[in-house]
Design a protein around this motif. Structure first.
Motif: not given
Length: 171
Positions: A29-41, A81-93
């Motif tokens: 329940e303690k969700i870690i939010e960070s820029s690496d995970t786009l601040d998603l929960k 971006n991830l570590y200032e590198q442009p990237c596409d991202v695919t989210l899996c639900l």
């Protein structure tokens, strides 16, 4: 081809967590939010994820059956971006919500990505001979893993949460 690797990574991650799930019967329940995970929960529903990603360009939304037989929704975005590198991202639900964040760097170098992730999360728990490094030591919260995978077309950097969910673990 990208979708296949995302599904494979999700299945590999699920299998690696079977023993961990028996020890931890509830989602963290303690969700870690960070820029690496786009601040998603982790475990967010699709509509909440789409709302959080409204500043990015959606490329596609698709559904497919994963290797373990579960239905997955894949949301692909550009402009991240991830570590200032442009990237596409695919989210899996899955039925329990967001379980995977998969960056794709079409111009990236595998060794550079392994170094970047190592600098942030410590030494990998495993490095394979076929171009995959993994951090399976809860690097971004309980039941999480990170994978860096070299493919013919790109480098995939994946952040995964335990996809078994408390509803599927025997109580």
């Amino acid at each position: 081809m990208k979708k296949i690797y995302i599904c494979i990574m999700g299945t590999l991650f699920s299998l690696s967590l079977l023993t961990a799930c028996s020890e931890n019967n509830e989602k963290d329940e303690k969700i870690i939010e960070s820029s690496d995970t786009l601040d998603l929960k982790w475990y967010s529903e699709k509509d909440a994820v789409k709302k959080s990603m409204s500043n990015y360009t959606m490329i596609s939304e698709s559904e497919e059956i994963g290797l373990a037989g579960e239905m997955q929704t894949l949301l692909e975005y550009s402009g991240t971006n991830l570590y200032e590198q442009p990237c596409d991202v695919t989210l899996c639900l899955t039925s329990i919500g967001l379980i995977g964040i998969n960056y794709h760097d079409l111009n990236g170098q595998y060794d550079q990505w392994v170094e970047r992730i190592t600098n942030s999360y410590g030494e990998p728990t495993e490095i394979s001979d076929f171009g995959m490094a993994s951090w399976e030591n809860d690097p971004i919260g309980i039941g999480t893993s990170i994978y860096v995978l070299y493919t013919d077309n790109d480098v995939q950097i994946s952040f995964f949460a335990d996809e078994t969910g408390s509803e599927t673990v025997p109580q």
